[in-house]
Design a protein around this motif. Sequence first.
Motif, mmCIF file in Angstrom:
data_model
loop_
_atom_site.group_PDB
_atom_site.id
_atom_site.type_symbol
_atom_site.label_atom_id
_atom_site.label_comp_id
_atom_site.label_asym_id
_atom_site.label_seq_id
_atom_site.Cartn_x
_atom_site.Cartn_y
_atom_site.Cartn_z
ATOM 1 N N PRO A 191 4.841 -24.015 35.737
ATOM 2 C CA PRO A 191 4.853 -22.562 35.530
ATOM 3 C C PRO A 191 5.789 -21.859 36.496
ATOM 4 C CG PRO A 191 2.925 -23.207 36.791
ATOM 5 C CD PRO A 191 3.651 -24.471 36.457
ATOM 6 N N SER A 192 6.066 -20.585 36.204
ATOM 7 C CA SER A 192 6.823 -19.703 37.091
ATOM 8 C C SER A 192 6.070 -18.390 37.236
ATOM 9 C CB SER A 192 8.221 -19.417 36.523
ATOM 10 O OG SER A 192 8.939 -20.591 36.283
ATOM 11 N N ILE A 193 6.371 -17.651 38.302
ATOM 12 C CA ILE A 193 5.763 -16.341 38.517
ATOM 13 C C ILE A 193 6.871 -15.291 38.535
ATOM 14 C CG2 ILE A 193 4.376 -14.902 40.049
ATOM 15 C CD1 ILE A 193 3.077 -17.386 41.140
ATOM 16 N N GLY A 194 6.720 -14.263 37.711
ATOM 17 C CA GLY A 194 7.695 -13.190 37.657
ATOM 18 C C GLY A 194 7.515 -12.192 38.777
ATOM 19 N N PRO A 195 8.444 -11.244 38.926
ATOM 20 C CA PRO A 195 8.339 -10.243 39.990
ATOM 21 C C PRO A 195 7.141 -9.327 39.837
ATOM 22 C CG PRO A 195 10.173 -9.748 38.506
ATOM 23 C CD PRO A 195 9.689 -11.097 38.146
ATOM 24 N N ASP A 196 6.549 -9.270 38.625
ATOM 25 C CA ASP A 196 5.352 -8.452 38.421
ATOM 26 C C ASP A 196 4.065 -9.226 38.693
ATOM 27 O OD1 ASP A 196 5.385 -10.180 36.284
ATOM 28 O OD2 ASP A 196 5.475 -8.628 34.734
ATOM 29 N N GLY A 197 4.170 -10.488 39.156
ATOM 30 C CA GLY A 197 3.001 -11.279 39.501
ATOM 31 C C GLY A 197 2.374 -12.012 38.332
ATOM 32 N N ASN A 198 2.982 -11.939 37.159
ATOM 33 C CA ASN A 198 2.439 -12.616 35.989
ATOM 34 C C ASN A 198 3.092 -13.984 35.796
ATOM 35 O OD1 ASN A 198 0.611 -10.491 35.233
ATOM 36 N ND2 ASN A 198 2.410 -9.320 34.586
ATOM 37 N N ILE A 199 2.451 -14.813 34.969
ATOM 38 C CA ILE A 199 2.784 -16.227 34.863
ATOM 39 C C ILE A 199 3.546 -16.502 33.570
ATOM 40 C CG2 ILE A 199 1.850 -18.574 34.984
ATOM 41 C CD1 ILE A 199 1.213 -16.728 37.403
ATOM 42 N N TYR A 200 4.567 -17.347 33.673
ATOM 43 C CA TYR A 200 5.323 -17.787 32.500
ATOM 44 C C TYR A 200 5.197 -19.298 32.380
ATOM 45 C CZ TYR A 200 7.393 -13.146 32.662
ATOM 46 O OH TYR A 200 7.579 -11.783 32.679
ATOM 47 N N GLY A 226 8.834 -18.782 17.067
ATOM 48 C CA GLY A 226 9.277 -18.399 15.740
ATOM 49 C C GLY A 226 10.678 -17.820 15.811
ATOM 50 N N SER A 227 11.166 -17.300 14.750
ATOM 51 C CA SER A 227 12.488 -16.637 14.697
ATOM 52 C C SER A 227 13.568 -17.463 15.382
ATOM 53 C CB SER A 227 12.413 -15.236 15.348
ATOM 54 O OG SER A 227 11.444 -14.443 14.721
ATOM 55 N N GLY A 228 13.481 -18.796 15.222
ATOM 56 C CA GLY A 228 14.521 -19.664 15.761
ATOM 57 C C GLY A 228 14.291 -20.144 17.178
ATOM 58 N N VAL A 229 13.207 -19.719 17.859
ATOM 59 C CA VAL A 229 12.921 -20.196 19.206
ATOM 60 C C VAL A 229 12.042 -21.438 19.082
ATOM 61 C CG1 VAL A 229 11.964 -19.650 21.455
ATOM 62 C CG2 VAL A 229 13.005 -17.846 20.077
ATOM 63 N N LEU A 230 12.446 -22.533 19.738
ATOM 64 C CA LEU A 230 11.727 -23.783 19.589
ATOM 65 C C LEU A 230 11.109 -24.214 20.903
ATOM 66 C CD1 LEU A 230 14.226 -25.702 17.281
ATOM 67 C CD2 LEU A 230 12.178 -24.434 16.631
ATOM 68 N N GLY A 231 10.106 -25.104 20.789
ATOM 69 C CA GLY A 231 9.331 -25.536 21.939
ATOM 70 C C GLY A 231 10.150 -26.242 23.006
ATOM 71 N N ALA A 232 9.525 -26.370 24.181
ATOM 72 C CA ALA A 232 10.240 -26.858 25.358
ATOM 73 C C ALA A 232 9.553 -28.070 25.961
ATOM 74 C CB ALA A 232 10.332 -25.753 26.406
ATOM 75 N N SER A 233 10.333 -28.893 26.634
ATOM 76 C CA SER A 233 9.806 -30.020 27.391
ATOM 77 C C SER A 233 10.627 -30.169 28.664
ATOM 78 C CB SER A 233 9.883 -31.307 26.571
ATOM 79 O OG SER A 233 9.401 -32.416 27.312
ATOM 80 N N ASN A 234 9.946 -30.388 29.783
ATOM 81 C CA ASN A 234 10.607 -30.665 31.062
ATOM 82 C C ASN A 234 11.495 -29.524 31.557
ATOM 83 O OD1 ASN A 234 10.184 -33.301 29.501
ATOM 84 N ND2 ASN A 234 10.466 -34.057 31.578
ATOM 85 N N THR A 235 11.321 -28.332 31.013
ATOM 86 C CA THR A 235 12.119 -27.202 31.482
ATOM 87 C C THR A 235 11.210 -26.054 31.911
ATOM 88 O OG1 THR A 235 13.742 -25.514 30.853
ATOM 89 C CG2 THR A 235 12.497 -26.522 29.061
ATOM 90 N N THR A 236 11.251 -25.749 33.189
ATOM 91 C CA THR A 236 10.489 -24.636 33.746
ATOM 92 C C THR A 236 11.290 -23.352 33.576
ATOM 93 O OG1 THR A 236 9.440 -26.084 35.368
ATOM 94 C CG2 THR A 236 9.491 -23.726 35.874
ATOM 95 N N PRO A 237 10.666 -22.249 33.143
ATOM 96 C CA PRO A 237 11.424 -21.005 32.963
ATOM 97 C C PRO A 237 12.021 -20.514 34.282
ATOM 98 C CG PRO A 237 9.233 -20.848 31.967
ATOM 99 C CD PRO A 237 9.241 -22.086 32.803
ATOM 100 N N ALA A 238 13.286 -20.116 34.231
ATOM 101 C CA ALA A 238 13.900 -19.420 35.371
ATOM 102 C C ALA A 238 13.730 -17.924 35.142
ATOM 103 C CB ALA A 238 15.376 -19.771 35.489
ATOM 104 N N ILE A 239 13.506 -17.186 36.218
ATOM 105 C CA ILE A 239 13.233 -15.746 36.104
ATOM 106 C C ILE A 239 14.073 -15.005 37.136
ATOM 107 C CG2 ILE A 239 11.451 -13.969 36.126
ATOM 108 C CD1 ILE A 239 9.410 -16.231 35.713
ATOM 109 N N ASP A 240 14.822 -14.005 36.693
ATOM 110 C CA ASP A 240 15.633 -13.253 37.644
ATOM 111 C C ASP A 240 14.816 -12.133 38.278
ATOM 112 O OD1 ASP A 240 15.707 -11.020 35.885
ATOM 113 O OD2 ASP A 240 17.607 -11.633 35.009
ATOM 114 N N SER A 241 15.426 -11.404 39.204
ATOM 115 C CA SER A 241 14.695 -10.378 39.962
ATOM 116 C C SER A 241 14.275 -9.196 39.093
ATOM 117 C CB SER A 241 15.554 -9.886 41.128
ATOM 118 O OG SER A 241 16.780 -9.353 40.659
ATOM 119 N N GLN A 242 14.864 -9.062 37.901
ATOM 120 C CA GLN A 242 14.480 -8.000 36.973
ATOM 121 C C GLN A 242 13.377 -8.458 36.017
ATOM 122 O OE1 GLN A 242 15.899 -4.948 37.544
ATOM 123 N NE2 GLN A 242 16.771 -6.140 39.248
#
Length: 497
Positions: A191-200, A226-242
């Motif tokens: 998982p990752s944590i965004g600047p708002d403290g929530n989890i991705y 959906g809408s062309g977005v497909l599932g993920a494996s071995n990739t943790t979300p990167a999150i910028d400061s915004q």
Amino acid sequence: MEKVKVMLLSVLLSLIAFSCKDDDLGDLVPPEVVFNYTPATPVEGQEVLFYADRAVGSGEVSTWNWNFGDAKGSTSNKRNPYFTYEAAGTYNVTLTVTNAAGATHQVSNQVVIAPKPKELVASIVWEFNNNTAVTAINEGSSSPVIGDDGTIYYLESRFGNNGKVVAVTDQGQTAQLKWAREVGHYIANAPSIGPDGNIYVNTWDNAKAIQKLNGQDGTVMWTGGGSGVLGASNTTPAIDSQGNIYHGSRFTAPNGGFFSFSPTGEKRWQIIGVGAFYTAPVLSPDEKTVYVLNTNEGKLWAVNTADGTSKWTESVGMGSGTHGSSLSMDADGTIYYTTNAHVVAITDNGTTGAVKWSATVTGAAQSGVVIGANGDLYTGSAAGLVALEPANGNVKWTYNLTTTESVPAVDKNGYIYIGSADGKLVVVSSEGLLAKEFPLGTGAVNSPTIANDGTVYVEALAGSNIKLYKIAVEESGPADSPWPMKGRNVKNTAQTK
């Protein structure tokens, strides 16, 4: 008269040559030697091997005499002796060699002995078990993340089954469950944590490929799928400061690719039909570029974060397929990724990228590179924990252990932490020496996270459960380096500033 002298000298030399053995002839040539030592960076109290060889054109050597330059005047007459220095310092080591005819040669080198690393004082404080039955630990180098309020978030998942995000409160000597949330599909990342403290978190599910969870109670705030977005494996979300999110899919075509979402879940842009992205991305310091490994190509992509267009004219890398690599970045902007055969360093030259160097390191694909305070690079591999030189990728040392999908972490005292495949968290010094082993479970131990106070949190498979462990380490903390652990920081954001 001169002719007579020349003839007599010729006869004399012929008689000498006839009467001497081959070894005796060698004694007429002066000796000349060179020497070296190992390990390359010894510490006080560590045994050092000195080894010498005759130089090209040298005659035979009959005696070898070493002076190790310490206060006791220690010596040895062995060709390749071992010696242990009791104190740190710089020592002038001299080797004197002699042949049978009495000719001598002397050579000196300085040997720098480093002080012992700060003693590791550490112990297991608690283990937390949410009692979710699993058959194996979740893949993708999963690592705990830590919120600003100290909440620890980790994952429970097994292949083909519903995964959970678990939130735990550290109460000092014990841990208490804050909440646990099923996400509807298998999770194979961290998982990752965004600047708002929530989890991705990314999942395998095409309908719920990326999810945002409320950090306080675990409720699902939105799902991207959906809408062309497909599932993920071995990739943790990167999150910028915004709060913008960068997500790679595990599918190739027609809709597999790389995506960006806003903090509220709107798709900002997508790159599809170009290959799978089984890797955790990394953001440039100015957050204008996100780097990600296209695992079908085995090459690195540089993407403009504003609109998803390509920054480079073409992708760059070794061209060998891989998956599971956790990308990282050095202070000079060098990007590192791993394959099943190499550790690769990439330079961003603006509109183009280039391979700075590649090092042969078998089986590093599902680990990732981290950086110590002294600049050395560390990665897991088929051979164990490997240390490399940042300038050229040369292997400095290898600590033998079996590891699987564990990204190391480095603390400010130079200790490297890595999970083994047989239930241990292994701690190794910056010289490649074992400092400590913590027995945690019966199976794989995942990627450790080092909190600001030096506390280490790590997941391990124990029987049919994934357990979270807290290990207290005195006078420690993350290394003061560009990239001390997976995702760079305790929130796993892959931000470099």
